[in-house]
Design a protein around this motif. Structure first.
Motif, PDB file in Angstrom:
ATOM      1  N   UNK A  53     -38.648 -42.566  55.603  1.00 55.56           N
ATOM      2  CA  UNK A  53     -37.638 -41.520  55.760  1.00 55.56           C
ATOM      3  C   UNK A  53     -37.117 -41.049  54.404  1.00 55.56           C
ATOM      4  N   UNK A  54     -36.781 -41.991  53.533  1.00 49.15           N
ATOM      5  CA  UNK A  54     -36.298 -41.633  52.197  1.00 49.15           C
ATOM      6  C   UNK A  54     -37.396 -40.959  51.385  1.00 49.15           C
ATOM      7  N   UNK A  55     -38.638 -41.416  51.535  1.00 45.58           N
ATOM      8  CA  UNK A  55     -39.768 -40.811  50.835  1.00 45.58           C
ATOM      9  C   UNK A  55     -39.900 -39.343  51.223  1.00 45.58           C
ATOM     10  N   UNK A  56     -39.936 -39.063  52.514  1.00 43.47           N
ATOM     11  CA  UNK A  56     -40.110 -37.683  52.970  1.00 43.47           C
ATOM     12  C   UNK A  56     -38.927 -36.803  52.571  1.00 43.47           C
ATOM     13  N   UNK A  57     -37.754 -37.380  52.476  1.00 46.20           N
ATOM     14  CA  UNK A  57     -36.559 -36.619  52.086  1.00 46.20           C
ATOM     15  C   UNK A  57     -36.614 -36.165  50.631  1.00 46.20           C
ATOM     16  N   UNK A  58     -37.524 -36.707  49.832  1.00 50.28           N
ATOM     17  CA  UNK A  58     -37.636 -36.269  48.437  1.00 50.28           C
ATOM     18  C   UNK A  58     -38.368 -34.938  48.325  1.00 50.28           C
ATOM     19  N   UNK A  59     -39.017 -34.469  49.395  1.00 51.55           N
ATOM     20  CA  UNK A  59     -39.819 -33.249  49.374  1.00 51.55           C
ATOM     21  C   UNK A  59     -39.102 -32.084  50.041  1.00 51.55           C
ATOM     22  N   UNK A  60     -39.376 -30.870  49.564  1.00 52.05           N
ATOM     23  CA  UNK A  60     -38.915 -29.670  50.241  1.00 52.05           C
ATOM     24  C   UNK A  60     -39.667 -29.538  51.566  1.00 52.05           C
ATOM     25  N   UNK A  61     -39.138 -28.744  52.482  1.00 52.28           N
ATOM     26  CA  UNK A  61     -39.790 -28.550  53.782  1.00 52.28           C
ATOM     27  C   UNK A  61     -41.193 -27.965  53.637  1.00 52.28           C
ATOM     28  N   UNK A  62     -41.378 -27.097  52.635  1.00 54.34           N
ATOM     29  CA  UNK A  62     -42.676 -26.432  52.450  1.00 54.34           C
ATOM     30  C   UNK A  62     -43.463 -27.018  51.274  1.00 54.34           C
ATOM     31  N   UNK A  63     -43.250 -28.280  50.983  1.00 54.37           N
ATOM     32  CA  UNK A  63     -43.870 -28.934  49.827  1.00 54.37           C
ATOM     33  C   UNK A  63     -45.392 -28.847  49.870  1.00 54.37           C
ATOM     34  N   UNK A  64     -45.974 -28.880  48.670  1.00 51.67           N
ATOM     35  CA  UNK A  64     -47.422 -28.914  48.493  1.00 51.67           C
ATOM     36  C   UNK A  64     -47.770 -30.213  47.778  1.00 51.67           C
TER      37      UNK A  64
ATOM     38  N   UNK B 233     -49.944 -29.398  52.973  1.00 48.59           N
ATOM     39  CA  UNK B 233     -48.880 -28.393  52.875  1.00 48.59           C
ATOM     40  C   UNK B 233     -47.832 -28.646  53.948  1.00 48.59           C
ATOM     41  N   UNK B 234     -46.586 -28.722  53.508  1.00 47.40           N
ATOM     42  CA  UNK B 234     -45.481 -28.950  54.424  1.00 47.40           C
ATOM     43  C   UNK B 234     -45.183 -30.431  54.577  1.00 47.40           C
ATOM     44  N   UNK B 235     -43.961 -30.714  54.979  1.00 49.35           N
ATOM     45  CA  UNK B 235     -43.512 -32.111  55.058  1.00 49.35           C
ATOM     46  C   UNK B 235     -44.308 -32.914  56.082  1.00 49.35           C
ATOM     47  N   UNK B 236     -44.735 -32.304  57.188  1.00 49.08           N
ATOM     48  CA  UNK B 236     -45.529 -33.040  58.186  1.00 49.08           C
ATOM     49  C   UNK B 236     -46.874 -33.490  57.604  1.00 49.08           C
ATOM     50  N   UNK B 237     -47.494 -32.631  56.809  1.00 50.07           N
ATOM     51  CA  UNK B 237     -48.759 -33.004  56.164  1.00 50.07           C
ATOM     52  C   UNK B 237     -48.541 -34.072  55.106  1.00 50.07           C
TER      53      UNK B 237
ATOM     54  N   UNK C 174     -41.113 -29.898  45.069  1.00 50.10           N
ATOM     55  CA  UNK C 174     -41.759 -28.752  45.698  1.00 50.10           C
ATOM     56  C   UNK C 174     -43.272 -28.876  45.662  1.00 50.10           C
ATOM     57  N   UNK C 175     -43.782 -29.540  44.607  1.00 51.59           N
ATOM     58  CA  UNK C 175     -45.224 -29.678  44.441  1.00 51.59           C
ATOM     59  C   UNK C 175     -45.516 -30.986  43.717  1.00 51.59           C
ATOM     60  N   UNK C 176     -46.554 -31.663  44.178  1.00 53.67           N
ATOM     61  CA  UNK C 176     -47.046 -32.879  43.533  1.00 53.67           C
ATOM     62  C   UNK C 176     -48.559 -32.796  43.483  1.00 53.67           C
ATOM     63  N   UNK C 177     -49.104 -32.837  42.271  1.00 54.33           N
ATOM     64  CA  UNK C 177     -50.556 -32.808  42.083  1.00 54.33           C
ATOM     65  C   UNK C 177     -50.947 -34.128  41.446  1.00 54.33           C
TER      66      UNK C 177
END
Length: 104
Positions: free
Chosen positions: A20-31, A40-44, A99-102
Motif C-alpha cells: 500500500x505504501x509502495x503504490x502510494x509513492x506513484x501518481x495515478x498515471x505513473x509510467x 502504465x498507471x498504478x494498477x500496472x 511520475x516515471x521510473x525507468x
C-alpha cells in the motif's frame, strides 16, 4: 545529495514489504519501464510490484543518487528472490510522487 522524499519512501516501502505504501509513492498515471517492459498507471505498477519487487522480497539500498535536468538518477543495490546486483533507476517526480521510473 539528499534522497528526495518520494524516492526514500519508495525504498522504505519496498524494504518493509508494504504494498500500500509502495503504490502510494506513484501518481495515478505513473509510467514504469523495467528493461523495456512498460507499465502504465498504478494498477500496472501494482502488477510489476507483485511479479518483480515486493512479490519477490526485493530489498533496495541506494548506492548513489544525482539529479540531472529534473531527473533523479539512482544506482541501487538489490537483493531478494528476483534480481540481485546493482542497477540504475531514473525517477521523474511530480510533487510528492513518482511520475516515471525507468529501470536499466
Amino acid at each position: 545529495m539528499t534522497t528526495p522524499d518520494p524516492i526514500r519512501r519508495f525504498v522504505e516501502a519496498t524494504n518493509a514489504a508494504d504494498t500500500e505504501a509502495f503504490l502510494a509513492t506513484f501518481t495515478d498515471d505513473a509510467f514504469l519501464s523495467d528493461w523495456g517492459r512498460d507499465f502504465r498507471g498504478r494498477d500496472s505498477v501494482a502488477r510489476w510490484n507483485q511479479s518483480d519487487n515486493i512479490g519477490v522480497q526485493s530489498n533496495f539500498r541506494i548506492v548513489r543518487i544525482a539529479e540531472r535536468d529534473g531527473v533523479y538518477h539512482a544506482r541501487v543495490a538489490v537483493t531478494g528472490n528476483g534480481f540481485n546486483g546493482e542497477g540504475d533507476m531514473a525517477f521523474t517526480l511530480n510533487g510528492d510522487r513518482i511520475a516515471s521510473l525507468v529501470i536499466s
